[in-house]
Design a protein around this motif. Structure first.
Motif, PDB file in Angstrom:
ATOM      1  N   TYR A  20      34.609  61.050 -52.604  1.00 33.25           N
ATOM      2  CA  TYR A  20      35.438  61.930 -53.852  1.00 33.25           C
ATOM      3  C   TYR A  20      36.381  61.067 -54.711  1.00 33.25           C
ATOM      4  O   TYR A  20      36.350  61.340 -55.865  1.00 33.25           O
ATOM      5  CB  TYR A  20      36.179  63.015 -53.270  1.00 33.25           C
ATOM      6  N   LEU A  23      34.897  72.376 -61.365  1.00 35.73           N
ATOM      7  CA  LEU A  23      34.971  72.230 -60.257  1.00 35.73           C
ATOM      8  C   LEU A  23      33.583  71.841 -59.680  1.00 35.73           C
ATOM      9  O   LEU A  23      33.341  71.356 -58.359  1.00 35.73           O
ATOM     10  CB  LEU A  23      35.354  73.305 -59.484  1.00 35.73           C
ATOM     11  N   LYS A  79      32.698  67.982 -59.188  1.00 33.78           N
ATOM     12  CA  LYS A  79      33.282  67.511 -57.725  1.00 33.78           C
ATOM     13  C   LYS A  79      32.554  68.011 -56.490  1.00 33.78           C
ATOM     14  O   LYS A  79      32.077  67.246 -55.582  1.00 33.78           O
ATOM     15  CB  LYS A  79      34.656  67.846 -57.910  1.00 33.78           C
ATOM     16  N   VAL A 119      40.977  68.259 -52.085  1.00 29.53           N
ATOM     17  CA  VAL A 119      40.418  67.465 -53.228  1.00 29.53           C
ATOM     18  C   VAL A 119      40.198  68.502 -54.341  1.00 29.53           C
ATOM     19  O   VAL A 119      39.983  68.293 -55.535  1.00 29.53           O
ATOM     20  CB  VAL A 119      39.515  66.384 -53.039  1.00 29.53           C
ATOM     21  N   PHE A 120      39.719  69.736 -53.820  1.00 31.48           N
ATOM     22  CA  PHE A 120      39.180  70.520 -55.094  1.00 31.48           C
ATOM     23  C   PHE A 120      40.176  71.150 -55.699  1.00 31.48           C
ATOM     24  O   PHE A 120      40.037  72.367 -56.257  1.00 31.48           O
ATOM     25  CB  PHE A 120      38.176  71.612 -54.180  1.00 31.48           C
ATOM     26  N   TYR A 121      41.716  70.964 -55.380  1.00 33.01           N
ATOM     27  CA  TYR A 121      42.729  71.799 -56.073  1.00 33.01           C
ATOM     28  C   TYR A 121      42.694  71.068 -57.518  1.00 33.01           C
ATOM     29  O   TYR A 121      42.309  70.089 -57.755  1.00 33.01           O
ATOM     30  CB  TYR A 121      44.132  71.053 -55.674  1.00 33.01           C
ATOM     31  N   GLN A 122      42.774  71.965 -58.577  1.00 29.19           N
ATOM     32  CA  GLN A 122      42.597  71.517 -59.925  1.00 29.19           C
ATOM     33  C   GLN A 122      43.740  71.716 -60.781  1.00 29.19           C
ATOM     34  O   GLN A 122      44.451  72.737 -60.657  1.00 29.19           O
ATOM     35  CB  GLN A 122      41.306  72.626 -60.848  1.00 29.19           C
TER      36      GLN A 122
END
Ligand code: FAD
Ligand code: SF4
Ligand code: SF4
Lengths: 542, 412
Positions: free
Chosen positions: A401, A414, A417, B52-55
């Motif tokens: 990541y 999103l 990612k 990690v997917f927090y924006q």
């Protein structure tokens, strides 16, 4: 190896595009062989696409089968390095509940379990139940003991697809939706295979000095077709998928293996499994999950993690383990979970034919190594196996990541990612600076148009089901209700056949419906009704 | 076979119908914002997989909760987004967020120097400095700080009389009435007294914490919440309703304390009520009587603040205002003003904020009223700055329209 081969001649033909066949195709092609891989459906359509996705530490087998346990821990460590975008280091807990003490699996057993793990080379340490709850807040809080082991989760589709991709990158030919119908057999030698393409209806013949039977449970009939008998034991296993990640650590029950005692977090969901029932061979092609199985899994799952009682179940599915009865036991009762690699020349006097089966998803690399060693012996090739140290495509770099860079700009979403999580560093092939490519198609699983194009161009996708296996399109909460139309259009466009969109969508929805109907209550039922309404009305309006 | 799915913020009930995306004022005006569905339930699923997917773009949500009002499945989308900010958000502009968020910390400091602070805040160079250094948009008129807080006015001029009334309530005045606009508090006391209610302050209320929640300052917000629940609880135990004038404070105390901060308010929740609803209920129970001024005349346009939409109490306000004999009331189409609490004050949100409010501004101009009626103080700043029309809290309108002396007699 051999140079002046004709188009339909290969060094080795591999039957079955599950993980075993895919891994064998990769190993053979890395050793310089000219490989043909044949799969009757899409890759990972057999047991490989219908399992639990546990990257075993081996702990589960430590007490009863230390050989399997050792194999697991070794392969576990290897896969963490060569398949980073396919595995996740979640760690695992083996918990002891108060009721386990009553059935002889109390803390005495826990001690025996830890000793066996350590003997097999698995780091296992008892931790305080309070620490276990801290580590995994969803675990049953009544636990009286917990052991931490290096379990993980593995995405079977991705692992299989990465192996196929690498085999192709090393020159292998891969044909899907093509069934092996007959062998070309001269005297006692297998010289090739006759195949039927299910999509085009065409028949063809391919030749090679060695053929590998990697057809999983169907390897039984492939062997019969070649004139040998392999005593397979089809063991059905059912699983339930929950709508999101309930746990982030694998939770197992520290007792003799039983139904529904492992809870695995896999990608965005959590899966409880499994059951184990012998089924007739005829049923292997059409597995469905019964109400009783659902109830059993739910009950046992709640013992591991009480909040499952009110977590939405997305779907149920079942697969068949390709287990092999020991050669010297004709009743088929003594089953080995270990790897079975048979050279039918020495065993049955049939030349040019090898069967590789048994084992597990996560020991596929070792299985492939054994099978490829056997192939190389027959072809007198001296190349050594390199798969334990050669990363699969997408696996570099280490911290995916943060190290796989995607362009940063306004409008980044999103999905960009999320695709790193799925395709690893292969996302570099997707052009996210292009607005159309970063458009989200599947909002639950964050799949973009670009990722769909990549899957078509590089991963051999031809239908929405294929696409789902490579990208998770339609696997999320809405189960396709919201995105399947969009996905069908994007896929049809990427395939260069926009007129196919409706047909692609219809084929897909019918299959999803089956997976949902076994668990059709509560919010899943609402979702089903919604899905039905959306598609009924959209058909009527046409 | 399963119990009904009950999940935090009704996360699991989301059917992915996307209705929420059709009402989000930010999504329609800022292409950087992922929208309620993606920032809420869809994103939440990924955050559960891996933080990690927090924006960062979740900061564009102004917590108006229009999405929640629209969602047919009862998903607490706004709460979910706020929780994510609290849990994962890295705070970029720490100084700015603390200044805007700690309304009761900066408030007292600024009040003590009010003339200087107001002058300083309205001077162009200072605004430019604020803009460049702490990211407060220079286009904004900052709320004025008053030189005497409501609390000190109340203690000096009103507190002593309150025990003499027939009935009693506690008043949660909020930061705005205290520091920026004490007149609102004074109007409240005047109306309540006229209706026969003695007004009492809580044992030191603190800021409800709404701005801290949006700034991701969970610890501080939780402390405030615990304190407020405690002092509100004391008032409730003494048999008093706790009456409020701000929609956002009310929503925060009633709903966000348990949902976002995990502070249990079940013992007090139902006793915290907005003054318009309180009055309407008192009137229908025939506990109070109103006597209107004979010559009062006004044309007002009522704007329903977003948080009033969530509370669902706008009808109480509308009915009260319509009781006023000389009142010509237009109810504006429900539309967000764009300010979203302290949202519009942040530099990066200024443009979006104005775009969101434009349809509302246009409809106000078209109605051309004497003033706008609205219960929310941040809507007031935004509307006054953007349209030039004055905005009055309904309770201040009542204070003007009622013949307070006669009303007091009638309720004696
Ligand atoms: C319920 C369940 C849970 C499991 N959980 C785990 C786990 O958590 N971890 C783990 O490591 N392992 C697990 N396993 C085991 C694992 O799934 C299997 O061992 C593994 O996937 C077997 O792969 P395979 O390639 O040998 O077989 P398969 O994946 O079944 O592949 C065989 C392929 O051959 C193809 N084929 C058949 N006939 C023909 C033909 N005539 N011509 C061309 N192709 C043909 C089929 O279509 C199929 O794709 C589980 C298994 C089950 C059933
Ligand atoms: S949050 Fe509500 S409105 Fe939005 S998609 Fe989900 S169910 Fe629909
Ligand atoms: S709270 Fe308002 S700004 Fe935030 S997502 Fe919902 S509708 Fe949009």
């Amino acid at each position: 190896m051999a140079n002046n081969l004709k188009d339909n001649e290969f060094d080795v033909i591999i039957v079955g595009g599950g993980i075993t066949g895919a891994g064998t195709a990769r190993d053979c092609s890395l050793r310089g062989l000219r490989v043909l891989l044949i799969e009757r459906n899409d890759i990972a359509d057999g047991a490989t696409g219908r399992n639990h996705g546990l990257l075993h530490s081996g702990a589960r087998y430590a007490v009863k089968d230390s050989e399997s346990a050792t194999e697991c821990i070794k392969e576990n460590m290897i896969l963490r390095n060569i398949a980073r975008n396919c595995v996740e280091d979640t760690q695992g807990l083996f918990i002891t509940l108060p009721e386990d003490a009553e059935t002889g699996f109390g803390l005495d057993y826990q001690k025996k379990f830890i000793d066996a793990c350590i003997a097999a080379g698995i780091s296992a340490k008892a931790i305080d139940p309070k620490d276990a709850i801290r580590m995994e807040p969803s675990v049953n809080p009544t636990l009286i003991g917990a052991v931490q082991v290096p379990d993980g989760s593995v995405d079977p589709f991705r692992l299989c697809s990465a192996n196929v991709l690498d085999a192709k990158l090393h020159g292998a030919k891969v044909i899907t939706y093509t069934e092996v119908t007959e062998f070309v057999k001269e005297d006692n030698t297998i010289k090739g295979v006759k195949v039927h393409n299910k999509k085009t209806g065409e028949d063809a013949v391919y030749y090679a000095p060695v053929t590998v039977n990697a057809a999983g449970i169907w390897g039984h009939s492939i062997a019969e077709m070649a004139g040998v008998h392999v005593g397979m034991y089809p063991a059905k296993g059912a699983l339930l998928v929950f709508g999101h990640r309930v746990n982030n650590v694998v939770i197992n029950r520290c007792r003799k293996s039983a139904d529904g005692d492992i809870l695995v977090p896999g990608d965005t969901v959590t899966v409880i499994g499994t059951t184990s029932t012998k089924v007739p061979f005829e049923e292997c092609d059409n597995m469905s999950v019964t109400r009783e199985e659902v109830e059993l899994l739910l009950r046992e799952g709640c013992a591991l993690c009480p909040s499952l009682a009110n977590t939405r179940i997305l779907r149920a599915y079942a697969g068949v383990r390709p287990l092999v009865a020991s050669d010297d036991d004709p009743t088929g009762r003594s089953i080995s979970r270990g790897i079975v690699c048979l050279d039918h020349e020495t065993r049955d006097g049939i030349k040019g034919f090898i069967t590789i089966t048994g084992g597990k998803l996560m020991t596929y690399r070792l299985m492939a190594e054994w099978a490829t060693d056997a192939v190389c012996r027959k072809l007198a090739v001296a190349e050594q196996c390199k798969t334990a140290v050669t990363p699969l495509p997408g696996s570099e770099p280490k911290d995916q990541y943060s190290e796989v860079k995607i362009p940063q700009f306004a409008g980044a979403n999103l999905g960009m990612k999320a695709s790193i999580g799925r395709q690893g560093s292969m996302v570099r092939k997707i052009d996210f600076t292009n607005a159309e490519d970063r458009e989200l198609v599947c909002e639950c699983e964050q799949v973009t148009v670009g990722e769909i194009r990549y899957a078509v161009n590089e991963l051999g996708v031809t239908s929405l089901r294929d696409l789902r296996r490579r990208t998770r399109v339609g696997m999320g909460t809405c189960q396709g209700a919201f995105c399947i139309g969009k996905a069908a259009a994007a896929l049809a466009a990427a395939l260069g056949k926009p007129e196919m969109a409706d047909q692609l969508a219809a084929d897909y929805l019918n299959e999803r419906w089956k997976g949902m109907s076994a668990v059709g209550w509560g919010d899943t039922l609402r979702e089903m009704e919604y899905l039905q309404r959306v598609y009924k009305s959209s058909n009527e309006s046409k | 076979m399963q119990e009904h799915s009950i999940s935090a913020n009704n996360f699991e009930q989301c059917q992915k119908c996307a209705i929420c995306t059709t009402v989000c004022p930010v999504l329609a005006n800022n292409e950087l914002y992922p929208g309620p569905k993606q920032a809420g339930p869809d994103g939440e699923r990924y955050r559960m997989k891996n933080p990690v997917f927090y924006q960062e773009t979740l900061k564009y949500c102004m917590n108006c909760k229009r999405c929640e009002v629209a969602c047919p499945s009862g998903v607490k989308i706004g709460d979910m987004i706020q929780s994510a900010k609290l849990e994962y958000g890295k705070r970029s502009h720490i100084i700015r967020d603390t200044t805007l968020a700690s309304t009761d910390l900066v408030g007292p400091m600024a009040s003590a120097f009010a003339p200087v602070a107001n002058l300083a805040l309205s001077m162009k160079p200072v605004k430019a400095v604020l803009d460049a250094t702490i990211g407060v948009s220079k286009h904004r008129t900052m709320p004025k700080y008053s030189s005497q807080t409501f609390e000190s006015w109340f203690k000096k001029n009103a507190a002593a009389k309150q025990d003499g009334f027939r009935n009693h309530i506690s008043y949660y005045h909020g930061c705005y009435a205290n520091f920026n606009y004490p007149q609102l508090g004074k109007d409240f006391v005047a109306v309540m007294n006229a209706l026969g209610y003695g007004v009492h302050l809580l044992d030191k209320e603190e800021c409800c914490g709404v701005a801290m929640i949006s700034a991701g300052m969970k610890k501080q917000a939780t402390k405030k919440a615990q304190h407020n629940v405690k002092v509100i609880g004391e008032a409730v135990a003494a048999g008093r309703k706790v009456v409020t004038v701000s929609t956002s404070c009310t929503l925060t105390i009633r709903d966000e304390y348990p949902h976002l901060l995990g502070v249990d308010n079940s013992a007090v929740r139902d006793n915290v009520v907005l003054v318009e609803k309180f009055l309407w209920q008192a009137l229908s129970a025939e506990n109070v009587k109103l006597v209107w001024k004979e010559d009062y005349k006004a044309r007002a346009a009522y704007h329903v603040p977003c948080h009033q939409e969530v509370l669902g109490w706008s009808n109480f306000t509308i009915e009260l205002l319509q009781m006023i004999p000389g009142m010509e009331l237009t109810v504006l189409d429900s539309h967000c003003c764009g300010i979203g609490g302290t949202y519009g004050f942040k530099k990066e949100n200024y443009e979006t904020s104005q775009k969101i409010g434009q349809p509302l501004f246009d409809s106000i101009k078209a109605a051309d009223p004497d003033f706008v009626a609205c219960e929310c103080e941040t809507c007031k700043w935004q509307i006054e700055m953007s349209t030039g029309y004055a905005v009055k809290n309904p309770i201040s309108i009542l204070a003007e329209a009622l013949d307070l002396e006669k009303t007091m007699e009638a309720n004696r």
